[in-house]
Scaffold this active site. Structure first.
Site, PDB file in Angstrom:
ATOM      1  N   THR A   1      54.884  21.822  59.881  1.00  0.00           N
ATOM      2  CA  THR A   1      55.793  21.301  60.903  1.00  0.00           C
ATOM      3  C   THR A   1      55.251  20.133  61.721  1.00  0.00           C
ATOM      4  O   THR A   1      55.849  19.062  61.765  1.00  0.00           O
ATOM      5  CB  THR A   1      56.205  22.438  61.849  1.00  0.00           C
ATOM      6  OG1 THR A   1      56.891  23.444  61.085  1.00  0.00           O
ATOM      7  CG2 THR A   1      57.127  21.940  62.952  1.00  0.00           C
TER       8      THR A   1
ATOM      9  N   ASP B   1      61.769  18.584  58.082  1.00  0.00           N
ATOM     10  CA  ASP B   1      60.379  18.276  57.765  1.00  0.00           C
ATOM     11  C   ASP B   1      59.969  18.775  56.389  1.00  0.00           C
ATOM     12  O   ASP B   1      59.209  18.111  55.679  1.00  0.00           O
ATOM     13  CB  ASP B   1      59.455  18.862  58.839  1.00  0.00           C
ATOM     14  CG  ASP B   1      59.777  20.326  59.156  1.00  0.00           C
ATOM     15  OD1 ASP B   1      60.796  20.846  58.658  1.00  0.00           O
ATOM     16  OD2 ASP B   1      59.009  20.945  59.918  1.00  0.00           O
TER      17      ASP B   1
END
Length: 504
Positions: free
Chosen positions: A77, A251
């Site tokens: 992340t 992401d």
């Protein structure tokens, strides 16, 4: 054909601007371009195909859908979100994991403690898009608003956006959407022109219940409803409907985890000889004594379904080698397998995870773009996470910065791609000359007719041109291009003060 399309683009813009200035509609052409960036954490590229998500499917018709985003390694992340907003690979910006060890700082940070500017400002070249927007030296009034994005609240190279709100796990996404839209709708002297928003789902659901589950179906339905709310907010507001560009991305994706696919790292190596930092999918192993590297490497090499690399051997395509925060050994699980490093709680069972090789299909994220800058009803082949930054820069009319991405890789999804400096010159020229034109009583109907005629020719040429997918080699910053692929673990990238002038 390419040059012909650009010529017609310029002609079309000139006549379009003439029409705008000749009409009685309030002129907004001199306002800073509007862009909203939204990231749904862990939203796998094929969720819209696996689940019923009508609003995401509507985005494809309304704008552009990229098949998937080819992301960086490691697919976790914080590193990937920093790549999205800087256009840099992880080895370039220095956020190499959700848990990082920095030998120079002799410090470790995790998701909960990564609020020190030293972690995000490892080099002066890392500049988030919200900072680039606000530091642009032009005539536009630029302001950025950021909600919950990883790193927000921490000054990066001395800068924070004008508006920001920290991450709050309990906050509902509809209130976040309302806040960011309100910031766009403030009076001209205070409103933002760039909004950046992060939402932690469906990542959390993926970890706890897996990517294919009833719980994921419920969470994705909620995300889809949020997209529907966003579209409704835009469509009822003529200013936003006409001017706001929106990018919805993620992401990384999510891989299913099965039982009995986990190893305990301490069962294979002497953890007194080294330290390991990372996630359950990959760890950076630091070995203080160089003489112990081969021993640890040999032990890890015997484990099936896991890859082990000495730093100099890390695949070039990872773009994950030239940084002091990357270990002497990189240990990577194959998709679906996991590593329990010292200090990790082995009792926490995950049914989904990410962080694997970025070439694994389940690791890919989504990308949708719509608004006046984008084509409509267009689906295109993948491009890279680091290409999102130059795309946003172009939409915002920012001067190009050297990054690991390239506008050449994404320009085919834009309606009009011309040099920003030339556009600004045309804009300035038109703003001066049209005041004279209107005073001479220029006939608006004539402008409209000319625009229609030019538009017909332009659409024919541009349509043919837009169907050509154009790819080019990324233009890397000079500082990074100097690094050799075989420099080994002793030649880490860590620019000091003497590098600043070169990097800026």
């Amino acid at each position: 054909m390419r040059h012909t399309a650009n010529i017609f683009t310029l002609i079309f813009i000139i006549f379009l601007y003439s029409t705008i200035y000749c009409s009685s509609v309030p002129n907004e052409s001199l306002s800073a371009p509007l862009l909203l960036l939204i990231s749904f954490d862990g939203f796998r590229w094929n969720y819209p195909d696996l689940y019923h998500l009508p609003n995401f499917n509507l985005l494809s018709k309304r704008g552009v859908r990229v098949k998937y985003i080819q992301n960086n390694f490691a697919t976790v992340t914080f590193p990937l979100h920093y790549s999205i907003i800087t256009g840099l690979y992880e080895e370039s910006h220095g956020i190499v994991g959700n848990t990082i060890f920095d030998p120079k700082l002799n410090a470790v940070t995790t998701l909960d403690t990564m609020n020190d500017t030293r972690w995000w400002s490892q080099n002066s070249y890392s500049q988030p898009i919200w900072t680039s927007n606000e530091l642009a030296n032009d005539s536009y009034q630029r302001r950025s608003g950021v909600i919950a994005w990883p790193s927000i609240g921490t000054p990066i190279n001395g800068h924070l956006p004008v508006r920001y709100q920290l991450f709050n796990l309990t906050r509902k996404f509809d209130s976040i959407l309302q806040q960011i839209i309100d910031w766009f709708r403030e009076p001209a002297e205070s409103r933002i022109n760039l909004g950046v928003v992060y939402y932690p789902e469906p990542d959390m659901t993926g970890h706890h219940h897996g990517p294919i589950s009833d719980e994921m179906n419920k969470t994705l339905k909620e995300c889809d409803d949020y997209v529907g709310q966003l579209l409704a907010m835009i469509d009822i507001d003529e200013y936003l409907k006409r001017n706001l560009n929106v990018i919805i991305t993620s992401d990384h994706g999510m891989e299913s985890i099965r039982k009995n696919r986990t190893i305990i790292l301490a069962d294979y190596i002497d953890t007194k000889l080294c330290s390991a930092y990372g996630s359950r999918s990959s760890v950076n192993i630091f070995v203080p004594l160089e003489s112990n590297i081969n021993r640890i490497y040999a032990n890890l090499s015997t484990i099936p379904n896991f890859e082990v690399y000495k730093k100099s051997q890390i695949p070039d395509e990872y773009h994950y080698k030239s940084n002091i925060r990357i270990g002497d050994i990189l240990f990577v699980a194959k998709a679906g397998y996991e590593i329990i490093a010292p200090g990790d709680n082995a009792s926490i069972e995950l049914l989904g995870d990410h962080g694997y090789d970025d070439r694994v299909e389940s690791m890919h994220g989504i990308f949708y773009g719509f608004g006046p800058a984008f084509h409509e009803n267009m689906q295109v082949e993948p491009f890279h996470t680091v290409d999102i930054y130059p795309l946003m820069s172009y939409i915002l009319k920012l001067k190009e910065r050297k990054t690991n991405g390239s506008i050449d890789n994404v320009k085919h999804i834009l309606r009009h791609h011309i040099n920003n400096d030339l556009f600004d010159e045309i804009n300035l020229l038109l703003s001066k000359t049209t005041s004279y034109v209107t005073s001479w009583g220029f006939i608006t109907d004539g402008c409209v007719l000319l625009v229609i005629l030019i538009s017909i020719v332009y659409i024919i040429v541009a349509f043919r041109h837009s169907r050509q997918l154009i790819y080019a080699e990324p233009q890397f910053p000079i500082r990074y291009r100097l690094l050799s692929n075989d420099e080994g673990s002793k030649n880490n990238f860590f620019p000091d003060a003497s590098d600043n002038e070169e990097l800026e």
